[in-house]
Motif scaffolding. Structure first.
Motif, PDB file in Angstrom:
ATOM      1  N   LYS A 199     -21.994   5.216  64.631  1.00  0.00           N
ATOM      2  CA  LYS A 199     -21.462   4.666  63.366  1.00  0.00           C
ATOM      3  C   LYS A 199     -21.544   5.719  62.254  1.00  0.00           C
ATOM      4  O   LYS A 199     -20.601   5.897  61.468  1.00  0.00           O
ATOM      5  N   ALA A 200     -22.659   6.453  62.170  1.00  0.00           N
ATOM      6  CA  ALA A 200     -22.807   7.492  61.145  1.00  0.00           C
ATOM      7  C   ALA A 200     -21.769   8.593  61.336  1.00  0.00           C
ATOM      8  O   ALA A 200     -21.193   9.110  60.366  1.00  0.00           O
ATOM      9  N   ALA A 201     -21.519   8.961  62.601  1.00  0.00           N
ATOM     10  CA  ALA A 201     -20.517   9.996  62.876  1.00  0.00           C
ATOM     11  C   ALA A 201     -19.128   9.525  62.480  1.00  0.00           C
ATOM     12  O   ALA A 201     -18.320  10.297  61.936  1.00  0.00           O
ATOM     13  N   ALA A 202     -18.840   8.250  62.742  1.00  0.00           N
ATOM     14  CA  ALA A 202     -17.540   7.697  62.365  1.00  0.00           C
ATOM     15  C   ALA A 202     -17.380   7.654  60.843  1.00  0.00           C
ATOM     16  O   ALA A 202     -16.288   7.918  60.313  1.00  0.00           O
ATOM     17  N   GLU A 203     -18.450   7.346  60.147  1.00  0.00           N
ATOM     18  CA  GLU A 203     -18.400   7.344  58.669  1.00  0.00           C
ATOM     19  C   GLU A 203     -18.133   8.760  58.151  1.00  0.00           C
ATOM     20  O   GLU A 203     -17.341   8.973  57.230  1.00  0.00           O
ATOM     21  N   GLY A 204     -18.844   9.752  58.759  1.00  0.00           N
ATOM     22  CA  GLY A 204     -18.647  11.136  58.343  1.00  0.00           C
ATOM     23  C   GLY A 204     -17.226  11.617  58.604  1.00  0.00           C
ATOM     24  O   GLY A 204     -16.631  12.312  57.766  1.00  0.00           O
ATOM     25  N   ARG A 205     -16.681  11.249  59.759  1.00  0.00           N
ATOM     26  CA  ARG A 205     -15.309  11.653  60.091  1.00  0.00           C
ATOM     27  C   ARG A 205     -14.315  11.028  59.116  1.00  0.00           C
ATOM     28  O   ARG A 205     -13.354  11.687  58.688  1.00  0.00           O
ATOM     29  N   LEU A 206     -14.542   9.755  58.771  1.00  0.00           N
ATOM     30  CA  LEU A 206     -13.643   9.092  57.819  1.00  0.00           C
ATOM     31  C   LEU A 206     -13.678   9.795  56.462  1.00  0.00           C
ATOM     32  O   LEU A 206     -12.631  10.007  55.835  1.00  0.00           O
ATOM     33  N   LEU A 207     -14.867  10.173  56.011  1.00  0.00           N
ATOM     34  CA  LEU A 207     -14.983  10.883  54.726  1.00  0.00           C
ATOM     35  C   LEU A 207     -14.260  12.231  54.790  1.00  0.00           C
ATOM     36  O   LEU A 207     -13.627  12.651  53.811  1.00  0.00           O
ATOM     37  N   GLN A 208     -14.365  12.898  55.939  1.00  0.00           N
ATOM     38  CA  GLN A 208     -13.667  14.177  56.108  1.00  0.00           C
ATOM     39  C   GLN A 208     -12.150  13.989  55.986  1.00  0.00           C
ATOM     40  O   GLN A 208     -11.461  14.786  55.336  1.00  0.00           O
ATOM     41  N   LEU A 209     -11.648  12.958  56.633  1.00  0.00           N
ATOM     42  CA  LEU A 209     -10.206  12.710  56.609  1.00  0.00           C
ATOM     43  C   LEU A 209      -9.725  12.302  55.220  1.00  0.00           C
ATOM     44  O   LEU A 209      -8.626  12.667  54.802  1.00  0.00           O
ATOM     45  N   VAL A 210     -10.545  11.536  54.494  1.00  0.00           N
ATOM     46  CA  VAL A 210     -10.190  11.166  53.120  1.00  0.00           C
ATOM     47  C   VAL A 210     -10.116  12.420  52.246  1.00  0.00           C
ATOM     48  O   VAL A 210      -9.188  12.591  51.439  1.00  0.00           O
ATOM     49  N   ALA A 211     -11.106  13.324  52.409  1.00  0.00           N
ATOM     50  CA  ALA A 211     -11.094  14.572  51.640  1.00  0.00           C
ATOM     51  C   ALA A 211      -9.902  15.437  52.029  1.00  0.00           C
ATOM     52  O   ALA A 211      -9.274  16.087  51.171  1.00  0.00           O
ATOM     53  N   GLN A 212      -9.586  15.448  53.335  1.00  0.00           N
ATOM     54  CA  GLN A 212      -8.434  16.230  53.792  1.00  0.00           C
ATOM     55  C   GLN A 212      -7.141  15.708  53.187  1.00  0.00           C
ATOM     56  O   GLN A 212      -6.264  16.484  52.782  1.00  0.00           O
ATOM     57  N   LYS A 213      -7.028  14.391  53.108  1.00  0.00           N
ATOM     58  CA  LYS A 213      -5.826  13.797  52.523  1.00  0.00           C
ATOM     59  C   LYS A 213      -5.731  14.145  51.030  1.00  0.00           C
ATOM     60  O   LYS A 213      -4.625  14.391  50.506  1.00  0.00           O
ATOM     61  N   ALA A 214      -6.862  14.199  50.346  1.00  0.00           N
ATOM     62  CA  ALA A 214      -6.872  14.602  48.937  1.00  0.00           C
ATOM     63  C   ALA A 214      -6.409  16.046  48.793  1.00  0.00           C
ATOM     64  O   ALA A 214      -5.649  16.383  47.872  1.00  0.00           O
ATOM     65  N   ARG A 215      -6.874  16.924  49.712  1.00  0.00           N
ATOM     66  CA  ARG A 215      -6.425  18.327  49.679  1.00  0.00           C
ATOM     67  C   ARG A 215      -4.930  18.420  49.947  1.00  0.00           C
ATOM     68  O   ARG A 215      -4.230  19.211  49.301  1.00  0.00           O
ATOM     69  N   GLU A 216      -4.447  17.622  50.884  1.00  0.00           N
ATOM     70  CA  GLU A 216      -3.014  17.635  51.188  1.00  0.00           C
ATOM     71  C   GLU A 216      -2.195  17.178  49.982  1.00  0.00           C
ATOM     72  O   GLU A 216      -1.094  17.689  49.732  1.00  0.00           O
ATOM     73  N   ARG A 217      -2.737  16.229  49.220  1.00  0.00           N
ATOM     74  CA  ARG A 217      -2.026  15.762  48.020  1.00  0.00           C
ATOM     75  C   ARG A 217      -1.938  16.882  46.981  1.00  0.00           C
ATOM     76  O   ARG A 217      -0.892  17.086  46.353  1.00  0.00           O
ATOM     77  N   VAL A 218      -3.062  17.600  46.812  1.00  0.00           N
ATOM     78  CA  VAL A 218      -3.074  18.721  45.863  1.00  0.00           C
ATOM     79  C   VAL A 218      -2.130  19.829  46.331  1.00  0.00           C
ATOM     80  O   VAL A 218      -1.387  20.417  45.529  1.00  0.00           O
ATOM     81  N   GLU A 219      -2.131  20.124  47.622  1.00  0.00           N
ATOM     82  CA  GLU A 219      -1.253  21.163  48.162  1.00  0.00           C
ATOM     83  C   GLU A 219       0.219  20.771  48.029  1.00  0.00           C
ATOM     84  O   GLU A 219       1.082  21.627  47.803  1.00  0.00           O
ATOM     85  N   HIS A 220       0.500  19.473  48.139  1.00  0.00           N
ATOM     86  CA  HIS A 220       1.875  18.998  47.936  1.00  0.00           C
ATOM     87  C   HIS A 220       2.290  19.194  46.483  1.00  0.00           C
ATOM     88  O   HIS A 220       3.414  19.625  46.188  1.00  0.00           O
ATOM     89  N   GLU A 221       1.383  18.884  45.553  1.00  0.00           N
ATOM     90  CA  GLU A 221       1.669  19.096  44.128  1.00  0.00           C
ATOM     91  C   GLU A 221       1.866  20.577  43.833  1.00  0.00           C
ATOM     92  O   GLU A 221       2.724  20.954  43.020  1.00  0.00           O
ATOM     93  N   GLN A 222       1.059  21.427  44.498  1.00  0.00           N
ATOM     94  CA  GLN A 222       1.206  22.876  44.312  1.00  0.00           C
ATOM     95  C   GLN A 222       2.565  23.352  44.817  1.00  0.00           C
ATOM     96  O   GLN A 222       3.221  24.193  44.182  1.00  0.00           O
ATOM     97  N   ALA A 223       3.009  22.803  45.941  1.00  0.00           N
ATOM     98  CA  ALA A 223       4.323  23.169  46.481  1.00  0.00           C
ATOM     99  C   ALA A 223       5.436  22.720  45.533  1.00  0.00           C
ATOM    100  O   ALA A 223       6.443  23.430  45.349  1.00  0.00           O
ATOM    101  N   GLN A 224       5.266  21.550  44.920  1.00  0.00           N
ATOM    102  CA  GLN A 224       6.247  21.082  43.931  1.00  0.00           C
ATOM    103  C   GLN A 224       6.292  22.026  42.733  1.00  0.00           C
ATOM    104  O   GLN A 224       7.376  22.362  42.232  1.00  0.00           O
ATOM    105  N   LEU A 225       5.116  22.443  42.278  1.00  0.00           N
ATOM    106  CA  LEU A 225       5.043  23.357  41.133  1.00  0.00           C
ATOM    107  C   LEU A 225       5.703  24.691  41.457  1.00  0.00           C
ATOM    108  O   LEU A 225       6.448  25.244  40.638  1.00  0.00           O
ATOM    109  N   GLU A 226       5.451  25.207  42.652  1.00  0.00           N
ATOM    110  CA  GLU A 226       6.056  26.487  43.039  1.00  0.00           C
ATOM    111  C   GLU A 226       7.579  26.374  43.106  1.00  0.00           C
ATOM    112  O   GLU A 226       8.293  27.327  42.770  1.00  0.00           O
ATOM    113  N   LEU A 227       8.078  25.220  43.518  1.00  0.00           N
ATOM    114  CA  LEU A 227       9.531  25.009  43.536  1.00  0.00           C
ATOM    115  C   LEU A 227      10.077  24.928  42.111  1.00  0.00           C
ATOM    116  O   LEU A 227      11.125  25.510  41.801  1.00  0.00           O
TER     117      LEU A 227
END
Length: 278
Positions: free
Chosen positions: A132-160
């Motif tokens: 259960k602890a490992a699953a919680e940690g993995r979920l937090l990792q994926l949430v953080a990854q999705k936040a990074r992807e959102r920022v990277e998408h905004e950066q790509a919009q800015l570069e365009l």
């Protein structure tokens, strides 16, 4: 004592001087200045790139935010689409949530059984908690990854967005020094814009003449306009509190409305100040 004038002659001379003083105007000083646009902006690109499209031409009126010029942006469009696909794909995140929910329920059941009987070993209980602890940690990792992807998408919009040059203000296009196919570098002037809806008449005056002006005062001027002249009424909007250290002159500016563009920036203008001295 011998009189130079008889009483009658003196009276006539006094009367004549009084009449002339009433009829002749007070001497006025003519001051000459140059008209400047309210804003004169040299627009540049913020990034380097090949000029792909020019959307304006000299003499064209533009609004704030209107597209002026576009740099090659094919790779930026591809990158933006790639980032959008990554951002929209949340399948792994949803799977991690489902897994965590299942492991949480399983742990609760295991703990319940362990509390009521000895059928569940301590090792099994610890293992369930670790999963259960490992699953919680993995979920937090994926949430953080999705936040990074959102920022990277905004950066790509800015570069365009940086591949396009837009008008920072309303005005008329004065010059477009770039051609399609040329390479533009950051800081290179790609379009020159001027706001001529109002013009500033700038004069460099002696301190004595500058003392005749007050901010807010109305002043009439006569502008050159080819063979004709343009008469306009403006308002003093700046009298420098300092004199130039080299020349001793004071910067005075008078603003004139120019809705029809009759006053051409760069033209000379004359104002008359009664009783002033240059």
């Amino acid at each position: 004592m011998t009189l130079l004038f008889s009483p009658r002659t003196w009276f006539q001379a006094t009367l004549l001087s009084g009449v002339l003083g009433a009829v002749l105007p007070v001497l006025a000083t003519e001051l000459v200045g140059l008209a400047f646009p309210m804003s004169d902006v040299q627009v540049s690109a913020s990034v380097a790139g090949l000029v792909q499209r020019i959307s304006v031409r000299p003499g064209q009126m533009v609004k704030p935010g209107e597209l002026l010029l576009e740099l090659d942006n094919a790779s930026q469009h591809v990158e933006l689409r790639r980032r959008a696909v990554l951002l929209d794909d949340d399948s792994e995140l949803q799977t991690a949530r489902v897994r965590l929910a299942a492991l949480t329920e399983l742990l609760q059941m295991t703990e319940l059984v362990a509390s009521k009987s000895q059928s569940v070993s301590k090792e099994e209980l610890v293992k369930a908690r670790l999963e259960k602890a490992a699953a919680e940690g993995r979920l937090l990792q994926l949430v953080a990854q999705k936040a990074r992807e959102r920022v990277e998408h905004e950066q790509a919009q800015l570069e365009l967005q940086q591949r396009t040059v837009r008008a920072p203000l309303a005005g008329v296009v004065v010059d477009v020094p770039m051609d399609v196919g040329e390479w533009a570098k950051p800081g290179d002037v790609v379009v020159r814009l001027a706001d001529i809806s109002q013009v500033d008449l700038r004069l460099n005056l002696s301190q004595t003449a500058a003392a005749s002006f007050r901010v807010g005062a109305r002043v009439a001027a006569r502008f050159e306009a080819g063979a004709a002249q343009v008469q306009a009424m403006g308002q003093v909007n700046f009298v420098s509190p300092m004199a130039d250290s080299a020349s001793g002159l004071v910067d005075v500016r008078i603003r004139f409305a120019n809705p029809n563009g009759r006053i051409r920036p760069g033209a000379k203008a004359v104002i008359r100040i009664p009783g002033a001295s240059s």
